[in-house]
Design a protein around this motif. Sequence first.
Motif, PDB file in Angstrom:
ATOM      1  N   GLY A  36       0.806  -1.187  -0.040  1.00 45.38           N
ATOM      2  CA  GLY A  36      -0.003  -0.206  -0.097  1.00 45.38           C
ATOM      3  C   GLY A  36       0.907   1.310  -0.098  1.00 45.38           C
ATOM      4  N   ARG A  37       2.026   1.262   0.636  1.00 48.92           N
ATOM      5  CA  ARG A  37       2.952   2.447   0.652  1.00 48.92           C
ATOM      6  C   ARG A  37       3.390   2.635  -0.912  1.00 48.92           C
ATOM      7  N   GLY A  38       3.685   1.632  -1.013  1.00 52.09           N
ATOM      8  CA  GLY A  38       4.292   1.602  -2.550  1.00 52.09           C
ATOM      9  C   GLY A  38       3.254   2.036  -3.451  1.00 52.09           C
ATOM     10  N   ALA A  80       5.484 -12.707  -5.256  1.00 50.11           N
ATOM     11  CA  ALA A  80       4.241 -12.631  -5.579  1.00 50.11           C
ATOM     12  C   ALA A  80       3.737 -11.968  -6.763  1.00 50.11           C
ATOM     13  N   LEU A  81       4.721 -10.667  -6.945  1.00 51.44           N
ATOM     14  CA  LEU A  81       4.462  -9.616  -7.881  1.00 51.44           C
ATOM     15  C   LEU A  81       5.199  -9.901  -9.255  1.00 51.44           C
ATOM     16  N   ALA A  82       6.328 -10.759  -9.091  1.00 49.35           N
ATOM     17  CA  ALA A  82       7.305 -10.706 -10.067  1.00 49.35           C
ATOM     18  C   ALA A  82       8.148 -11.921 -10.323  1.00 49.35           C
ATOM     19  N   PRO A 155      15.017  -6.049  -4.056  1.00 46.68           N
ATOM     20  CA  PRO A 155      14.012  -5.334  -4.409  1.00 46.68           C
ATOM     21  C   PRO A 155      13.144  -5.186  -3.054  1.00 46.68           C
ATOM     22  N   LEU A 156      12.533  -4.445  -2.782  1.00 46.64           N
ATOM     23  CA  LEU A 156      11.466  -4.008  -1.648  1.00 46.64           C
ATOM     24  C   LEU A 156      12.006  -4.247  -0.231  1.00 46.64           C
ATOM     25  N   GLU A 157      13.452  -3.789  -0.095  1.00 50.63           N
ATOM     26  CA  GLU A 157      14.341  -4.149   1.171  1.00 50.63           C
ATOM     27  C   GLU A 157      13.813  -3.060   2.301  1.00 50.63           C
ATOM     28  N   ASP A 158      14.470  -3.758   3.492  1.00 54.36           N
ATOM     29  CA  ASP A 158      14.087  -2.861   4.701  1.00 54.36           C
ATOM     30  C   ASP A 158      15.393  -2.101   5.043  1.00 54.36           C
ATOM     31  N   GLY A 159      15.253  -1.087   5.635  1.00 56.40           N
ATOM     32  CA  GLY A 159      16.388  -0.184   5.785  1.00 56.40           C
ATOM     33  C   GLY A 159      17.454  -0.966   6.622  1.00 56.40           C
ATOM     34  N   ASP A 193      11.031   3.047  -8.912  1.00 51.97           N
ATOM     35  CA  ASP A 193      10.181   2.665  -9.966  1.00 51.97           C
ATOM     36  C   ASP A 193       9.434   1.227  -9.273  1.00 51.97           C
ATOM     37  N   GLU A 194       8.430   1.069 -10.021  1.00 48.77           N
ATOM     38  CA  GLU A 194       7.138   0.068  -9.511  1.00 48.77           C
ATOM     39  C   GLU A 194       8.154  -1.167  -9.790  1.00 48.77           C
ATOM     40  N   LEU A 195       8.343  -2.471  -9.066  1.00 46.69           N
ATOM     41  CA  LEU A 195       9.213  -3.418  -9.151  1.00 46.69           C
ATOM     42  C   LEU A 195       8.723  -4.180 -10.428  1.00 46.69           C
ATOM     43  N   SER A 196       7.568  -4.559 -10.846  1.00 46.65           N
ATOM     44  CA  SER A 196       7.394  -5.277 -12.213  1.00 46.65           C
ATOM     45  C   SER A 196       7.511  -4.508 -13.291  1.00 46.65           C
TER      46      SER A 196
HETATM   47  P1  ATP Z   1      12.776   1.734   5.625  1.00 47.36           P
HETATM   48  O1  ATP Z   1      13.129   0.905   6.375  1.00 47.36           O
HETATM   49  O2  ATP Z   1      13.873   1.423   4.126  1.00 47.36           O
HETATM   50  O3  ATP Z   1      12.711   3.273   5.891  1.00 47.36           O
HETATM   51  P2  ATP Z   1       9.997   0.865   4.931  1.00 47.36           P
HETATM   52  O4  ATP Z   1       9.705   1.037   6.364  1.00 47.36           O
HETATM   53  O5  ATP Z   1       9.107   1.704   3.901  1.00 47.36           O
HETATM   54  O6  ATP Z   1      11.476   1.392   4.300  1.00 47.36           O
HETATM   55  P3  ATP Z   1       9.137  -1.806   4.187  1.00 47.36           P
HETATM   56  O7  ATP Z   1       8.060  -1.579   5.036  1.00 47.36           O
HETATM   57  O8  ATP Z   1      10.082  -2.994   4.278  1.00 47.36           O
HETATM   58  O9  ATP Z   1      10.346  -0.573   4.285  1.00 47.36           O
HETATM   59  O10 ATP Z   1       8.688  -1.198   2.822  1.00 47.36           O
HETATM   60  C1  ATP Z   1       9.152  -1.656   1.445  1.00 47.36           C
HETATM   61  C2  ATP Z   1       9.310  -0.524   0.669  1.00 47.36           C
HETATM   62  O11 ATP Z   1       8.901  -1.033  -0.637  1.00 47.36           O
HETATM   63  C3  ATP Z   1       8.228   0.712   0.850  1.00 47.36           C
HETATM   64  O12 ATP Z   1       9.084   2.058   0.913  1.00 47.36           O
HETATM   65  C4  ATP Z   1       7.472   0.872  -0.362  1.00 47.36           C
HETATM   66  O13 ATP Z   1       7.240   2.190  -0.963  1.00 47.36           O
HETATM   67  C5  ATP Z   1       8.137   0.012  -1.398  1.00 47.36           C
HETATM   68  N1  ATP Z   1       7.467  -0.712  -2.443  1.00 47.36           N
HETATM   69  C6  ATP Z   1       6.383  -1.598  -1.808  1.00 47.36           C
HETATM   70  N2  ATP Z   1       5.773  -2.187  -2.883  1.00 47.36           N
HETATM   71  C7  ATP Z   1       6.748  -1.826  -3.886  1.00 47.36           C
HETATM   72  C8  ATP Z   1       6.553  -2.384  -5.636  1.00 47.36           C
HETATM   73  N3  ATP Z   1       5.556  -2.937  -5.974  1.00 47.36           N
HETATM   74  N4  ATP Z   1       7.665  -1.594  -6.250  1.00 47.36           N
HETATM   75  C9  ATP Z   1       8.477  -0.700  -5.893  1.00 47.36           C
HETATM   76  N5  ATP Z   1       8.603  -0.361  -4.313  1.00 47.36           N
HETATM   77  C10 ATP Z   1       7.624  -0.971  -3.743  1.00 47.36           C
END
Ligand code: ATP
Length: 243
Positions: A36-38, A80-82, A155-159, A193-196
């Motif tokens: 949803g955040r993405g 799931a997405l790609a 892709p879609l990493e945590d900080g 950009d969006e992952l897919s």
């Molecule tokens: P951080 O720890 O880096 O500050 P965060 O808490 O937002 O980030 P996550 O909760 O792991 O980290 O979220 C993953 C990130 O992936 C989010 O910032 C979101 O914007 C992004 N995201 C989600 N879906 C997609 C997608 N399909 N393509 C690209 N980015 C995406």
Amino acid sequence: MIPKDHPRYHSLMTRERLAACAKAGIVSWEGLTAHGRGEAFDYLIGERTTPSALLSERTAAALLLSARNPLISVNGNTAALAAGEISDLQRASGARVEVNLFHRTEKRVEMIENLLRDSGVDVYTGKAERLLPLSHDRAWCRREGLFSADVVLVPLEDGDRCEVLVGMGKTVIAVDLNPLSRTARTASLTIVDELSRALPHIAQACGELSVTEQEQLIRSVDNHYYLAEAIREMTLRLSHALD
Ligand code: ATP
């Protein structure tokens, strides 16, 4: 049933797929909120690949091609997405693919590995160990996989993990629609950009770039530029939103 002529058809179908994968245990419930955040940031960037994102995607291809030991680290949302796009990119780049999860159970790892295999991915398995200095379960990885990779696409990493991987001297390529996230700011190269959309561009560039082009792209990597351009694009769209 979502009608094909619905203006948000693609987005709604993606949500359905993620919800089905969450029910099956492939995507974590928390992964749905991350999506949803993405989506929110994708709205802001106009749900398209911007010129600066395309440049970062070509640069990512150059980095993967020039690596000794490239690796793609996959989580539940990514699979799931790609899954098919990961398979294409593996073929184009020669990277290893490993599953690493924040909400980790052996069962989830196995389900995601099977989903990837069904899409043609050659998944790197082997014995996982708690090798990264992290207190959560993304510390688990394979010694000959993520631990020894020099260039890592996450892709879609945590900080947290991004910071640790960069601290280990790895070149970290993140795909993150949020240019303000810790991941985006910490990675060596962030693709906003969006992952897919992003993965096929990287795979295509892997098949196109000459060695000279690769060297030029790698010499000019500037993460701050990619983030600043993404924020500029979003700001521009917001300032003309009601025109
Ligand atoms: P951080 O720890 O880096 O500050 P965060 O808490 O937002 O980030 P996550 O909760 O792991 O980290 O979220 C993953 C990130 O992936 C989010 O910032 C979101 O914007 C992004 N995201 C989600 N879906 C997609 C997608 N399909 N393509 C690209 N980015 C995406």
